[in-house]
Motif scaffolding. Sequence first.
Motif, PDB file in Angstrom:
ATOM      1  N   THR A  62     -11.968   3.190  -0.462  1.00 25.22           N
ATOM      2  CA  THR A  62     -11.135   2.409   0.457  1.00 25.22           C
ATOM      3  C   THR A  62     -10.363   1.351  -0.317  1.00 25.22           C
ATOM      4  O   THR A  62     -10.913   0.668  -1.181  1.00 25.22           O
ATOM      5  CB  THR A  62     -11.998   1.723   1.528  1.00 25.22           C
ATOM      6  OG1 THR A  62     -12.705   2.723   2.275  1.00 25.22           O
ATOM      7  CG2 THR A  62     -11.127   0.912   2.491  1.00 25.22           C
ATOM      8  N   TYR A  63      -9.087   1.239   0.012  1.00 24.88           N
ATOM      9  CA  TYR A  63      -8.240   0.202  -0.569  1.00 24.88           C
ATOM     10  C   TYR A  63      -7.746  -0.693   0.553  1.00 24.88           C
ATOM     11  O   TYR A  63      -7.245  -0.212   1.577  1.00 24.88           O
ATOM     12  CB  TYR A  63      -7.039   0.813  -1.289  1.00 24.88           C
ATOM     13  CG  TYR A  63      -7.402   1.707  -2.456  1.00 24.88           C
ATOM     14  CD1 TYR A  63      -7.495   1.195  -3.745  1.00 24.88           C
ATOM     15  CD2 TYR A  63      -7.612   3.081  -2.263  1.00 24.88           C
ATOM     16  CE1 TYR A  63      -7.812   2.021  -4.824  1.00 24.88           C
ATOM     17  CE2 TYR A  63      -7.930   3.908  -3.343  1.00 24.88           C
ATOM     18  CZ  TYR A  63      -8.030   3.377  -4.605  1.00 24.88           C
ATOM     19  OH  TYR A  63      -8.345   4.192  -5.661  1.00 24.88           O
ATOM     20  N   ASP A  64      -7.883  -1.994   0.368  1.00 25.75           N
ATOM     21  CA  ASP A  64      -7.418  -2.968   1.358  1.00 25.75           C
ATOM     22  C   ASP A  64      -6.377  -3.873   0.731  1.00 25.75           C
ATOM     23  O   ASP A  64      -6.521  -4.312  -0.410  1.00 25.75           O
ATOM     24  CB  ASP A  64      -8.586  -3.817   1.874  1.00 25.75           C
ATOM     25  CG  ASP A  64      -9.541  -3.035   2.758  1.00 25.75           C
ATOM     26  OD1 ASP A  64      -9.093  -2.553   3.809  1.00 25.75           O
ATOM     27  OD2 ASP A  64     -10.717  -2.895   2.378  1.00 25.75           O
ATOM     28  N   GLU A  65      -5.328  -4.137   1.474  1.00 23.12           N
ATOM     29  CA  GLU A  65      -4.266  -5.045   1.036  1.00 23.12           C
ATOM     30  C   GLU A  65      -3.847  -5.865   2.253  1.00 23.12           C
ATOM     31  O   GLU A  65      -2.800  -5.640   2.867  1.00 23.12           O
ATOM     32  CB  GLU A  65      -3.083  -4.268   0.471  1.00 23.12           C
ATOM     33  CG  GLU A  65      -2.001  -5.142  -0.144  1.00 23.12           C
ATOM     34  CD  GLU A  65      -2.359  -5.666  -1.523  1.00 23.12           C
ATOM     35  OE1 GLU A  65      -2.095  -6.852  -1.766  1.00 23.12           O
ATOM     36  OE2 GLU A  65      -2.899  -4.897  -2.330  1.00 23.12           O
ATOM     37  N   SER A  66      -4.712  -6.827   2.606  1.00 19.46           N
ATOM     38  CA  SER A  66      -4.433  -7.640   3.786  1.00 19.46           C
ATOM     39  C   SER A  66      -3.183  -8.480   3.570  1.00 19.46           C
ATOM     40  O   SER A  66      -2.867  -8.894   2.441  1.00 19.46           O
ATOM     41  CB  SER A  66      -5.630  -8.551   4.090  1.00 19.46           C
ATOM     42  OG  SER A  66      -6.768  -7.777   4.396  1.00 19.46           O
ATOM     43  N   ILE A  74      -2.321  -1.594   5.872  1.00 14.94           N
ATOM     44  CA  ILE A  74      -3.052  -2.610   5.120  1.00 14.94           C
ATOM     45  C   ILE A  74      -4.402  -2.066   4.629  1.00 14.94           C
ATOM     46  O   ILE A  74      -5.098  -2.745   3.879  1.00 14.94           O
ATOM     47  CB  ILE A  74      -3.271  -3.897   5.950  1.00 14.94           C
ATOM     48  CG1 ILE A  74      -3.987  -3.591   7.264  1.00 14.94           C
ATOM     49  CG2 ILE A  74      -1.939  -4.590   6.219  1.00 14.94           C
ATOM     50  CD1 ILE A  74      -4.343  -4.834   8.078  1.00 14.94           C
ATOM     51  N   THR A  75      -4.743  -0.863   5.054  1.00 17.27           N
ATOM     52  CA  THR A  75      -5.955  -0.203   4.597  1.00 17.27           C
ATOM     53  C   THR A  75      -5.690   1.288   4.462  1.00 17.27           C
ATOM     54  O   THR A  75      -5.024   1.875   5.308  1.00 17.27           O
ATOM     55  CB  THR A  75      -7.125  -0.397   5.587  1.00 17.27           C
ATOM     56  OG1 THR A  75      -7.398  -1.794   5.731  1.00 17.27           O
ATOM     57  CG2 THR A  75      -8.384   0.304   5.092  1.00 17.27           C
ATOM     58  N   LEU A  89       0.802  -1.216   0.000  1.00 15.42           N
ATOM     59  CA  LEU A  89       0.000   0.000   0.000  1.00 15.42           C
ATOM     60  C   LEU A  89       0.839   1.273   0.000  1.00 15.42           C
ATOM     61  O   LEU A  89       0.337   2.343  -0.329  1.00 15.42           O
ATOM     62  CB  LEU A  89      -0.979   0.007   1.181  1.00 15.42           C
ATOM     63  CG  LEU A  89      -2.285  -0.772   0.958  1.00 15.42           C
ATOM     64  CD1 LEU A  89      -3.226  -0.595   2.139  1.00 15.42           C
ATOM     65  CD2 LEU A  89      -2.987  -0.330  -0.323  1.00 15.42           C
ATOM     66  N   LYS A 147       0.928   2.076  -3.475  1.00 23.00           N
ATOM     67  CA  LYS A 147      -0.384   2.552  -3.886  1.00 23.00           C
ATOM     68  C   LYS A 147      -0.573   4.014  -3.505  1.00 23.00           C
ATOM     69  O   LYS A 147      -1.091   4.814  -4.299  1.00 23.00           O
ATOM     70  CB  LYS A 147      -1.483   1.698  -3.251  1.00 23.00           C
ATOM     71  CG  LYS A 147      -2.905   2.140  -3.619  1.00 23.00           C
ATOM     72  CD  LYS A 147      -3.144   2.042  -5.120  1.00 23.00           C
ATOM     73  CE  LYS A 147      -4.529   2.493  -5.496  1.00 23.00           C
ATOM     74  NZ  LYS A 147      -4.766   2.433  -6.964  1.00 23.00           N
ATOM     75  N   LYS A 180      -7.849   5.032   3.224  1.00 23.94           N
ATOM     76  CA  LYS A 180      -9.110   5.647   2.833  1.00 23.94           C
ATOM     77  C   LYS A 180      -8.803   6.956   2.114  1.00 23.94           C
ATOM     78  O   LYS A 180      -8.128   7.820   2.666  1.00 23.94           O
ATOM     79  CB  LYS A 180      -9.982   5.895   4.060  1.00 23.94           C
ATOM     80  CG  LYS A 180     -10.323   4.625   4.824  1.00 23.94           C
ATOM     81  CD  LYS A 180     -11.111   4.920   6.093  1.00 23.94           C
ATOM     82  CE  LYS A 180     -11.399   3.642   6.865  1.00 23.94           C
ATOM     83  NZ  LYS A 180     -12.158   3.906   8.117  1.00 23.94           N
TER      84      LYS A 180
END
Length: 248
Positions: free
Chosen positions: A183-187, A171-172, A38, A41, A174
Amino acid sequence: MVEKPACVNEKELLEVISAAKKNNVFFMEGTWTRFFPLINKIKTLLTDEGIGKIRSIHSAFSFRIPDEYMSPELRLINPDLAGGGLLDTGVYNLHFVEELLGKLPVDLTGFATMNSDEHHVQVDEQATYIAKYDKGELAVMSSGVRTDMAGVAMIYGTQGYIEVPTFWRPITIKVMKNGELTTYDESVPQRIDGIEDKGFQYEIAHVNECIRQGLKESPIMTWDKSLGVIRQCDELRKQWGLQYPFER
């Protein structure tokens, strides 16, 4: 790979870098934050198509050591062991901001609280510091070991902003732009049942690749970046009058 901060001051870090060069071995400060997907990102969002140019970053990473655990021998508050918030949680602020702005501040100032309660802690219990950059960008950062704070980073741009919870292991994120929230999530991938992978594997994979390629220095977590961060720590401690006993 040496856990952050690799050393407690610039002098020690220069000695380690010199030793790595002399012995032709790999050396990198272990700052896992820089290797989370992220982070890249976020960088792609620092454009006109995203939130625009960064104007200000606010970040805080601080926790409160419970009173029942307070002891002069505790590493986090022991001057002999380079205790205090700056070198424990504060470096995350400095690394995060440097990674996004890609440069060092032209001015840096801050305040620290020491010896403020019955435990008579002789290192920075909490601190807030502000950095100014060459194009007017500002970074407002807080750290500590005796104050609980919301571990969030806010990145304010010319066209919107990004919220990064637990920014030291993002990992998140906003993203707010034109009144719309995305919202972007990258667990972090989990591989073994019962064992939580928190994200150190990104950093480990990078180091392994560096070693396979025969590199002695990471192209991401460079020696200059490590030096830039520890020099900021040295400057802040100088302003606060915080010198560890072994430095005298």
